[in-house]
Design a protein around this motif. Sequence first.
Motif, PDB file in Angstrom:
ATOM      1  N   VAL A  78       0.625  -0.982  -0.224  1.00 14.48           N
ATOM      2  CA  VAL A  78      -0.004  -0.538   0.148  1.00 14.48           C
ATOM      3  C   VAL A  78       0.726   1.092   0.025  1.00 14.48           C
ATOM      4  CG1 VAL A  78      -1.938  -1.277   1.782  1.00 14.48           C
ATOM      5  CG2 VAL A  78      -0.118  -0.231   2.716  1.00 14.48           C
ATOM      6  N   ALA A  79       0.445   2.056  -0.216  1.00 12.12           N
ATOM      7  CA  ALA A  79       0.983   3.685  -0.232  1.00 12.12           C
ATOM      8  C   ALA A  79      -0.410   4.522   0.598  1.00 12.12           C
ATOM      9  CB  ALA A  79       1.149   4.247  -2.134  1.00 12.12           C
ATOM     10  N   GLU A  80       1.475   4.406   1.842  1.00 12.23           N
ATOM     11  CA  GLU A  80      -0.792   5.914   2.778  1.00 12.23           C
ATOM     12  C   GLU A  80       0.333   6.976   3.222  1.00 12.23           C
ATOM     13  OE1 GLU A  80      -1.805   2.759   5.529  1.00 12.23           O
ATOM     14  OE2 GLU A  80      -3.130   1.900   4.859  1.00 12.23           O
ATOM     15  N   GLY A  81       1.444   7.325   2.170  1.00  9.57           N
ATOM     16  CA  GLY A  81       2.599   8.633   3.125  1.00  9.57           C
ATOM     17  C   GLY A  81       3.066   7.856   4.047  1.00  9.57           C
ATOM     18  N   ARG A  82       4.506   8.591   4.186  1.00  6.04           N
ATOM     19  CA  ARG A  82       5.355   8.871   5.135  1.00  6.04           C
ATOM     20  C   ARG A  82       4.715   9.276   6.360  1.00  6.04           C
ATOM     21  NH1 ARG A  82      10.284   8.850   3.690  1.00  6.04           N
ATOM     22  NH2 ARG A  82      10.992   9.407   1.954  1.00  6.04           N
ATOM     23  N   ASN A  83       3.594   9.261   6.276  1.00 10.70           N
ATOM     24  CA  ASN A  83       3.795   9.871   8.492  1.00 10.70           C
ATOM     25  C   ASN A  83       3.067   8.506   9.512  1.00 10.70           C
ATOM     26  OD1 ASN A  83       4.087  11.910   8.058  1.00 10.70           O
ATOM     27  ND2 ASN A  83       2.830  12.803   7.635  1.00 10.70           N
TER      28      ASN A  83
END
Length: 149
Positions: A78-83
Motif C-alpha cells: 500500500v501507499a499511505e504516506g510517510r506519516n
Amino acid sequence: MLQAQALVDYERFGCAKVALFVDTTEARRTAELLAAHGPAIRQVAELFNARILLVDRDNLRPETIIDQGIADAWLLLVAEGRNRAMTTKKNPQRINLDSGGDWERHAFLELLRQIKESTRIQEEVTGYYRRYEPRREAALPLAPVLGPN
C-alpha cells in the motif's frame, strides 16, 4: 537476476505459491506507487517467483487466500504516506511502501516467515501419515511346471 521458489513440501518438492497484492483503492496513488516502486516490487517478486496482482484492499480477504489455495505467503503493498508506519504487529503482511524504511528487506523476511509457517503447518497435518508407506501386494509365486512323469 536470481529467480527462485521456496519449498513447502520437501518430500514432493512442493513449492510455495507467493502473491504480492498491490492496493488499487485510489487509482492515482496506485499509479504513483508503481512509478516509484515498480522495479523494487518486480525484484521482490522475482526472488520468490511470485505473482503480482492488483486488488482493492476492501475485497481482499486473508481467509479466502489461504482456504482457496491462492497463495501460501502473500503481502499487501500500500501507499499511505510517510506519516504512517511501514507495518503493524496486527497486520505484518500489509506494507506501506511510502514509509521511508527498507521495505524490500522487510518484505523478504515476512515472506520467508510465512513460508516457514506454511511448511510447519504442512508437516503437522501430514507428517504423521507420511511415515506409513502403502502396503504393496506381494506377487504370487509361480506354480511349478509339472512334467510328464
